[in-house]
Design an enzyme around this catalytic site. Structure first.
Site, short mmCIF file in Angstrom:
data_model
loop_
_atom_site.label_atom_id
_atom_site.label_comp_id
_atom_site.label_asym_id
_atom_site.label_seq_id
_atom_site.Cartn_x
_atom_site.Cartn_y
_atom_site.Cartn_z
N HIS A 214 -10.45 39.12 0.02
CA HIS A 214 -10.91 38.01 -0.81
C HIS A 214 -11.72 38.50 -2.00
CE1 HIS A 214 -12.89 34.43 -2.15
NE2 HIS A 214 -14.06 34.94 -1.86
N GLU B 237 18.42 50.25 -17.09
CA GLU B 237 17.60 50.89 -16.05
C GLU B 237 18.22 52.17 -15.53
OE1 GLU B 237 15.90 47.85 -13.22
OE2 GLU B 237 17.72 46.82 -13.85
N ASP C 207 12.02 51.80 -13.89
CA ASP C 207 13.20 52.15 -13.10
C ASP C 207 14.05 53.20 -13.80
OD1 ASP C 207 13.62 48.91 -11.56
OD2 ASP C 207 12.93 50.80 -10.72
N CYS D 137 10.46 46.53 -21.68
CA CYS D 137 9.60 45.72 -20.80
C CYS D 137 8.91 46.56 -19.73
CB CYS D 137 10.39 44.59 -20.16
SG CYS D 137 11.77 45.15 -19.15
#
Lengths: 103, 847
Positions: free
Chosen positions: B470, B708, B732, B779
């Site tokens: 938490h 990729e 990737d 990206c």
């Protein structure tokens, strides 16, 4: 379904009840018997005791001489390894007779 | 073990030689006084159940046991003859009377040699003691193997049934059910199941080979740690036992449908946290002034220690009278529920409010209440009894291997303390936090932090917890640093001690020199003003000094990210990871569901921004229960990404349709992951065209592909002829180009996107795309890396899709660059030989 291991040696059969599976006459017990050979020879048998009604408890001096495949081929119904060198052979109602022969 | 309409098959309970029962040297069996059946001369020494049923009798000498089948047939198994004399010596019972057992489940183990030498015989009889239910017996002959061969087939008398959901006198049990949930019965399905079970009057239990759990208790179900593939049986006792069993079996089979149940499902799941690494082993620091722990939230803070200690709540052990204590407990529970209700309504964020809803659920757990009530009946006070109950349960939970379930232990302690305070009338200590506080505690619960003055807290340090606790989640959402699992010495620091908290490194430095503090404060001030400047300019275009514009857009995982990106000046979305719609559920998202969410995101972005949606990108490493995926040795080299979707075209069509329907006025683009061939490109283009036509959409929809794998980069020119754009997923791409698992403990450092091999593939991609007038975005992680941005610009990348918080900084950086100089830089860097050389050259630029 008991295969023929030995002939019933005349009289004195303690199992009185009629069996539903006919037992063939056993062959005479001799050292050349395939069963004895599979156990590694008569001299390899330290003890052979009739126990539990249907079994012969075998103790072998040299467990390495045991030929399990040959043993199964002799028609022994069941075979249990208790410990190295200690076995139960499940024979059937004539187990007592076999034990006597193997002693 | 199947039975046809009037037959019941008994599996051999033990391996051995079939022996005619009439020849058994004991008239009790030979004359079938106890019942008819079979005898086996055993070659194995474990007696197992011949069918599924209930252990209705187990002799105290453990040599005989009776299992009763669902339809009432009683199977007595008697090991050997005159074995009762052995008084249990040589026998071990593995079950007890009343247990429900599966066919093949071990019941009794015995020592073969010992028993054979003492008893009359080892012959084991299996007989039916209520033979009136049987019309004929067909024994096997020869050798049988336990649990595998059928030793005896019974033809049942007329009128005797074989029932699937068994029941005997108010007792019902099911066949084993295989659990389909990929993460087993975790909190949500456990809650669904227990809520269903509570609606029945009967006692309901979940059983797994010897272990049982109260099906009405969420905590008990979770404590059973049921995993995917486990076989669970439902068992009930009471007036509506059969109905209860049937209902729960249906629920279990359907995965305890996550849509059913009281716990609210948050509409938008949070994006995967790829900035925080999982907790590693804590290195002890050599420097006595530095305490180390696990990085839970990044950042730097200078402040003063403020210890949060959980005060020990005093309880008297002895209760007054039982009624009084019972009432105290009940009232406290009611009041706690009200408090939690109030907290829920104060918090606007749905997923955070869910924590308090979960607390309310825990308060209704029957197991918890049972323990507390039992203790009260034993004369304990309500406080003592309740504390016993929740601390015991919390301990149980915290021992579980599943981290998420173990985390519930803290929730339980938190709500347990809340109730305890109400019982004892202890006021909740108001957290009076001074300014510039660095909060130190063993653990901080949602209740502790809910009422805290957030403006005064600069950071957290806890000795417990980890990256998913938490505290970590709260700190990240507040944007302040935090360390979890820190050295326990931290609890000894006096309040007011000045410290430097480095959340990224996971270090707490105490007693820094004034010079050090001044240095950090200055750095922070510089950083803050830089941030402010970046923010002020965030809505301007990112144009280089020599007039070249770069589009800076965001990588997002949901609606919240989209909204945040707009606030920070994002010009669109370069990557919407659509997996959040598909994970952690038992059925695929419907077209309408998807249309709604894509639409919300599109509307959040508005007319002038672009939205690039990447279709479902999952593989064998993250199986979905509704997408069958065979086990693969190399899931990363297997059927994943677009390959998987092309094998399950229904899913792809639905997603494409939903995206098209939701587009509205936003500039839409669809992107496909893990593309390696032109055939794939042609197929996905065909699907998009088909759905466009079917929906009557005439708007322009760009179709692009992720780059990729090396093949796609090398063949960029050929691909550029047939797609509208590329987006390079450098993470990737690095993995596949260098053949290194980026999670590999040894190789992860070397799996570096700055490797010239990877950089040159990026270059090839851009050149190939531009040859056909197509645009290229990046990206992957390096788009958000200030060190790499000049290089990417120089190579000619048209769009940078970055992590949301970095948007203003990246745009500001672009404005400081000159494209011409970046191109020179790129030409130089692409010739370098190693990643180290590349980094060295690029770092000179930053200075």
């Amino acid at each position: 379904m008991f295969s023929s291991l030995f002939k019933k040696l005349g009289g004195g059969d303690d199992t009185a009840a009629a069996s539903s599976a006919p037992v063939a006459a056993p062959a005479a017990v001799r050292s050349e018997l395939p069963l004895v050979k599979a156990l590694g020879g008569k001299s390899n048998i330290r003890s052979a005791t009739h126990i539990a009604y249907t079994r012969v408890r075998i103790e072998l001096i040299n467990p390495a001489l045991l030929d399990v495949i040959a043993l199964r081929q002799t028609g022994v119904s069941g075979f249990c390894t208790i410990a190295p060198g200690v076995y139960h052979l499940i024979i059937g109602v004539d187990a007592g007779l076999l034990a006597k022969e193997l002693e | 073990m199947t039975s046809s309409s009037s037959q019941l098959q008994l599996l051999a309970p033990i391996s051995g030689v079939m022996f005619p029962i009439e020849q058994v040297p004991d008239p009790v069996f030979a004359q079938k006084m106890v019942g008819d059946g079979i005898s086996i001369d055993p070659t194995s020494n474990v007696l197992c159940a011949p069918l599924t049923g209930k252990v209705t009798q187990l002799h105290s000498s453990k040599h005989a046991v009776t299992v009763t089948a669902a339809n009432g047939v009683e199977v007595l198994m008697h090991i050997g003859l005159d074995t009762v004399m052995m008084k249990g010596n040589g026998f071990t019972a593995l079950v007890k009377e009343g247990d429900i057992v599966d066919a093949g489940q071990p019941l009794i183990e015995f020592e073969m040699d010992k028993v054979a030498m003492k008893a009359v015989s080892l012959l084991t009889q299996i007989v039916i003691t209520n033979g009136e239910l049987v019309s004929s017996y067909q024994p096997a002959t020869g050798l049988v193997i336990a649990g595998k061969d059928v030793a005896l087939t019974l033809t049942l008398a007329e009128g005797v049934e074989t029932v699937a959901a068994a029941s005997i006198g108010g007792e019902a049990w099911s066949d084993p059910v295989r659990i389909p949930n990929p993460t087993g019965l975790h909190a949500r399905p456990a809650a669904v199941l227990s809520n269903a079970a509570k609606t029945y009057k009967s006692d309901v239990k979940l059983v797994r080979q010897g272990e049982e759990a109260n099906a009405k208790s969420v905590v008990a179900i979770m404590g059973l740690e049921v995993k995917n593939g486990d076989e669970i049986r439902v068992r009930a006792h009471g007036p509506d036992a059969q109905d209860a069993v049937k209902a729960l079996v249906d629920l279990l089979n359907s995965g305890c449908g996550e849509d059913v149940g009281a716990i609210p499902v948050p509409k938008h799941k949070p994006a995967p946290l790829d900035t925080i690494k999982p907790a590693k082993a804590k290195p002890k620091s050599d420097n006595p002034n530095v305490l180390t722990g696990v990085s839970a939230s990044p950042g730097l803070a200078v402040g003063n220690v403020f210890q949060i200690k959980l005060e020990e709540i005093q309880v008297a052990e002895q209760g007054e009278n039982q009624q009084v204590e019972r009432r105290r407990l009940d009232e406290a529970l009611k009041e706690a529920h009200v408090e939690l209700e109030a907290l829920k309504s104060e918090i606007s964020d749905a997923s955070k409010a869910e924590i308090f809803a979960a607390h309310q659920e825990l308060l209704q757990d029957p197991d918890l209440l049972d323990i507390a009530i039992a203790a009260i009946s034993n004369g304990k006070s309500a406080g003592f009894a309740w504390r016993e109950a929740y601390t015991k349960h919390a301990e149980l939970l915290s021992k579980l291997k599943n981290e998420v379930l173990a985390g519930r232990a803290n929730d339980l302690r938190d709500v347990g303390r809340r109730v305890l305070r109400l019982i004892t009338g202890t006021k909740e200590a108001e957290l009076q936090v001074p300014n510039n506080a660095i909060l130190i505690a063993e653990e901080l619960t949602p209740s502790d932090t809910a009422s805290m003055d957030r403006t005064k807290v600069l950071g957290f340090c806890t000795t417990g917890g980890g990256a998913t606790s938490h505290v970590a989640i709260l700190a990240r959402s507040l944007g302040i640093p935090a360390i979890c699992g820190i050295d326990e010495d931290v609890l000894a620091l006096a309040n007011g001690t000045p410290v430097i908290l480095d959340g990224s490194k996971g270090t707490l430095r105490k007693n820094p020199s004034d010079a050090e503090i001044a240095d950090i404060v200055e750095r922070q001030a510089k950083l803050a003003s830089k941030r402010a400047q970046e923010m002020a300019a965030a809505f301007e275009d990112a144009v280089t000094k020599d007039g070249h514009q770069v589009e800076v857009v965001a990588n997002i995982g949901g609606l919240e990210d989209a909204q945040e990106s707009v606030k920070l000046g994002g010009e669109g979305v370069g990557l919407l990871r659509s997996e959040f719609l598909y994970l952690e559920r038992t059925d695929a998202p419907t077209e309408d569901e998807q249309t709604q969410i894509y639409g919300d995101i599109a509307r959040a972005l508005g007319n002038d921004r672009t939205l690039v949606v990447r279709t479902l990108d999952v593989g064998g490493d993250k199986p979905l229960p509704y997408l069958p995926m065979p086990v693969e040795e190399n899931p990363f080299l297997g059927v994943r990404g677009v390959r998987l979707c092309l094998e399950e075209p229904e899913i792809l069509h639905t997603q494409v349709r939903a995206i098209l329907r939701a587009a509205g006025d936003v500039k839409l683009a669809i992107m496909f992951p893990m593309i390696t061939s032109l055939e794939e490109v042609r197929e996905v283009k065909r699907i998009v065209a088909e759905e466009k036509a079917a929906l009557g959409i005439s708007n322009d929809v760009q179709v692009g592909i992720m780059v990729e794998v090396p093949a796609t980069a090398v063949m960029a020119e050929q691909f550029a002829r047939e797609v509208d754009f590329f987006s390079i997923g450098t993470n990737d791409l690095t993995q596949y180009t260098l053949a290194m698992d980026r999670g590999h403990p040894k190789l992860a450092k070397q799996a570096d996107a700055m490797h010239p091999g990877v950089l040159n593939l990026i270059n090839m991609t851009v050149k190939g795309a531009h040859a056909h007038g197509k645009w290229v975005g990046v990206c992957g992680g390096i788009a958000s890396d200030p060190m790499a941005v000049p290089l990417l610009l120089g190579i000619g990348v048209d769009e940078l899709s970055v992590s949301v918080p970095t948007i203003p900084a990246i745009k500001a950086l672009v404005r400081t660059l000159s494209k011409a100089e970046c191109e020179k830089l790129a030409a130089e860097v692409l010739q370098l030989g190693t990643a180290a050389e590349v980094r060295e050259r690029l770092s000179r630029l930053i200075d």
